[in-house]
Structure formats: C-alpha cells, structure tokens
Design an enzyme around this catalytic site. Structure first.
Site, mmCIF file in Angstrom:
data_model
loop_
_atom_site.group_PDB
_atom_site.id
_atom_site.type_symbol
_atom_site.label_atom_id
_atom_site.label_comp_id
_atom_site.label_asym_id
_atom_site.label_seq_id
_atom_site.Cartn_x
_atom_site.Cartn_y
_atom_site.Cartn_z
ATOM 1 N N GLY A 1 47.012 27.608 52.913
ATOM 2 C CA GLY A 1 45.989 28.083 51.767
ATOM 3 C C GLY A 1 46.573 29.559 51.333
ATOM 4 O O GLY A 1 47.295 30.301 51.906
ATOM 5 N N CYS A 2 45.904 30.163 50.313
ATOM 6 C CA CYS A 2 46.268 31.485 49.844
ATOM 7 C C CYS A 2 46.012 32.716 50.893
ATOM 8 O O CYS A 2 46.986 33.339 51.106
ATOM 9 C CB CYS A 2 45.644 31.675 48.574
ATOM 10 S SG CYS A 2 43.863 31.701 48.252
ATOM 11 N N PHE A 3 44.648 32.770 51.260
ATOM 12 C CA PHE A 3 44.351 33.926 52.085
ATOM 13 C C PHE A 3 45.008 33.752 53.396
ATOM 14 O O PHE A 3 45.682 34.548 53.983
ATOM 15 C CB PHE A 3 42.900 33.733 52.507
ATOM 16 C CG PHE A 3 42.100 34.466 51.418
ATOM 17 C CD1 PHE A 3 42.157 35.953 51.257
ATOM 18 C CD2 PHE A 3 41.108 33.943 50.530
ATOM 19 C CE1 PHE A 3 41.538 36.593 50.227
ATOM 20 C CE2 PHE A 3 40.377 34.442 49.589
ATOM 21 C CZ PHE A 3 40.719 36.030 49.691
ATOM 22 N N THR B 1 48.030 32.513 54.062
ATOM 23 C CA THR B 1 49.421 32.599 53.775
ATOM 24 C C THR B 1 49.720 34.157 53.909
ATOM 25 O O THR B 1 50.382 34.814 54.567
ATOM 26 C CB THR B 1 49.977 32.243 52.535
ATOM 27 O OG1 THR B 1 50.085 30.942 52.342
ATOM 28 C CG2 THR B 1 51.329 32.858 51.961
ATOM 29 N N SER B 2 48.860 35.054 53.057
ATOM 30 C CA SER B 2 48.996 36.594 53.207
ATOM 31 C C SER B 2 48.736 37.084 54.664
ATOM 32 O O SER B 2 49.265 37.924 55.327
ATOM 33 C CB SER B 2 48.061 37.157 52.322
ATOM 34 O OG SER B 2 48.090 38.423 52.243
#
Length: 346
Positions: A149-151, A153-154
């Site tokens: 997911g995007c969050f 990943t960060s």
C-alpha cells in the site's frame, strides 16, 4: 516482449500503469479489462489518452485471458483479486496485485480490518510482498506479488532500517501520514468533494485504517517481536503525494549524521530510495510523478526521539511504479527500466 493486461482499467492506479507501460520497452499492454465499462473507449473517460489507447475495454474472461497474456496487473478495489488468483494458480501468468487482498498473512486479521472474507490460504501462501528494497530475492522467483500500500511503502521504508539496526525502540512507534486526494480513488464521496477538501485538513479512519496491520506486520519482522504502531492519516487538499512523519525513541546517542550514514549504507543498492543530507527533509514536489522515496532525519537529543520524514508519490512508488519495479525484477530486467525519469517540477 511480455504481453500484459490490466484488470480494473478505469481507476487512477490503472491510468498510472498505462502511462508507465507506454514507456516500457519490454511490456506491451495487450488488454484493459473493466467489469463496469467494457466495450467503451478508455479515452472517453480520460481524454489525455487519445491516440494512445484505441482498443475498447473488455469484459473479464479469466480462462482465455491466462492463455493470452504473460502478466496481469490487478488495479482493483479490495475483494476482487482474492476471487481471481485461485483461478490462475495452475497457469504461468505473473500476477501483481495492487489491492490489499494478499498483503495480510493472517486471514483473521484481514477479515477484522477489511470487513470481508479473506483470500484462500493457498493464495496467501503463494504471494510475495512486493517491496523490492527488502524482499528482492523473494520477488525474483515469485509468480504472485502483493504490491504494498501507499502509506505502508512510505512508513516501512522510513522505519525498517532504524528498527532492524536497533537504534529505536520498537514500541511505541508514531506515524503521522498525510496524502493527496487521489489516494482515495476516483469514485467521488462527500469526503473528497471539492467543497469538503479545499482549504481543509482532516484526520480520518483514526485507529481503523486498513494499512495498520500491514505496517505492523512487516515492521515486526525487523525486530522479531510485535510492533504496534500509532498510525493516523490525514487528507490534504492536493491531487497526489504522500508524506509520513514518524517518531521512535532512540536507544543510543546516535547523531543525525550517524543516522544518515546508516541509511545510506542500508539502501546503497536501492535505486529508488534517496537519503537526504543532515538538515534537509523531503517534500512531495521532490518525488512528484516518480518512483522515488526520499527520506530525511533528525535525531532530537532534547526528547531522545528519532524523527523520520518519508515522501513518495502515492500513485507511483505507492502503487503503479512499484508494480512495474516488481515486474522488472520478476523478469530479470534492470530494476529501474521504464521508471528512470526525473520527477516533475514544479
């Protein structure tokens, strides 16, 4: 040349996949599948694709599809891939899932957070978590990839080295996440309505965000014990971009310079992670339209906290770009093929 299909062709993740595949020398986009919009032209929804995508979208026929393509990108909402992957297990098709269906190893945890039935265990066992900076060797031999997911990943890229190298305590970890509106997808809602979002900042899904178990699961592998993060997301009035600001209690008197050196060594062979020099912190404009994750640090002696700032483009490194990166590794191509573009600025 590998033939590819995208299932779920009208969402933002799919549109970003199309843009990136268009620049890829070794992938040809053979089919775009849409359950709700088949037989329609994609450029009728996205005019910027005029003269690039001429064939109409198609209805899903999974048995014929697995004979016609080599790679399938699932750019679908949660709940779709888990029904389709079992039908592809007996084929040689490479599957890269951009939804959350295969990210949580525990079926019970998935059903608690996603409020639906989990994927069959055989599909979960087959899937490799597609974070190349941590799992490149497993990705090389995989046929099913669960794209992060995007969050997560960060957050995971920002926190993992500090946890693994034991320079911060595993609990508590605080993650303050902020994302542009495209992270919510194309389907309009009251939350993403212009009048609600413009000139506004709102926290959402407090304590209930479906990315919490994903972040905790993979951060826990760094320390071989349970990590339970405090993760709060915010919607900000811009189109794309994502930043996580994270806090962990230092275990030793390491300096900011020391943290920067540690991370540079850790990600030395990771072409899409860029570590900022001491005193510099990333912003979303630095990674806009790119597959980069930029990370900056501050070791705060006053509070004994390590502050980590990690920025990505939620639609590229947080979705489509990472999917292409995984496809490159799976097929033995150069990891950055089709992705080595300079971020857009301003």
């Amino acid at each position: 040349m590998k033939k590819a299909a995208i299932i779920g062709g009208t969402g933002y993740g799919a549109i970003e996949l199309i843009r990136l595949i268009q620049m890829h020398e070794y992938i040809h986009l053979e089919k775009i599948i849409s359950h709700s919009q088949h037989k329609k032209q994609l450029y009728s929804f996205y005019p910027h694709l005029t003269n690039f995508i001429d064939d109409p979208m198609e209805e899903l026929e999974i048995d014929s599809l697995k004979e016609e393509v080599d790679i399938i990108f699932f750019a679908t909402p949660a709940g779709v891939t888990k029904k389709l992957i079992p039908k592809l297990i007996d084929s040689s098709v490479q599957c890269i899932d951009l939804s959350g269906d295969l990210r949580i190893s525990s079926r019970e945890q998935y059903e608690h957070w996603y409020k639906g039935e989990a994927a069959p265990q055989v599909a979960l066992d087959l899937a490799v978590y597609g974070m190349p900076e941590l799992y490149k060797e497993q990705i090389k031999g995989a046929r099913v990839i669960s794209n992060p997911g995007c969050f997560p990943t960060s957050a995971i890229l920002g926190l993992y080295p500090a946890l693994e190298q034991k320079i911060i305590q595993p609990n508590p970890i605080i993650i303050d996440g902020k994302t542009g509106v495209s992270g919510a997808g194309r389907t309009p809602s009251a939350m993403t309505h212009f009048s609600e979002t413009n000139d506004n900042l709102k926290a959402y899904k407090i304590g209930k965000h479906q990315h919490i178990p994903e972040i905790d699961q993979y951060l826990s592998t760094a320390v071989n014990e349970q990590v339970s993060s405090v993760f709060t997301t915010h919607l900000i009035p811009m189109t794309r971009g994502l930043v996580c600001t994270m806090y962990g209690q230092l275990t030793e008197g390491i300096t900011t310079e020391g943290v920067v050196s540690l991370y540079k060594n850790y990600y030395e062979s990771a072409p899409f992670v860029r570590i900022r020099p001491e005193g510099e912190f990333p912003v979303t404009k630095d990674v806009y339209g790119s597959n980069f994750c930029d990370i900056g640090f501050y070791a705060d002696k006053r509070t004994n906290q390590l502050i980590i700032v990690s920025a990505i483009d939620n639609l590229v490194k947080g979705a489509a770009g990472q999917a292409i990166q995984n496809a490159n590794i799976m097929n033995g191509w150069e990891e950055g093929h089709g992705l080595n573009s300079i971020p857009m600025y301003p």
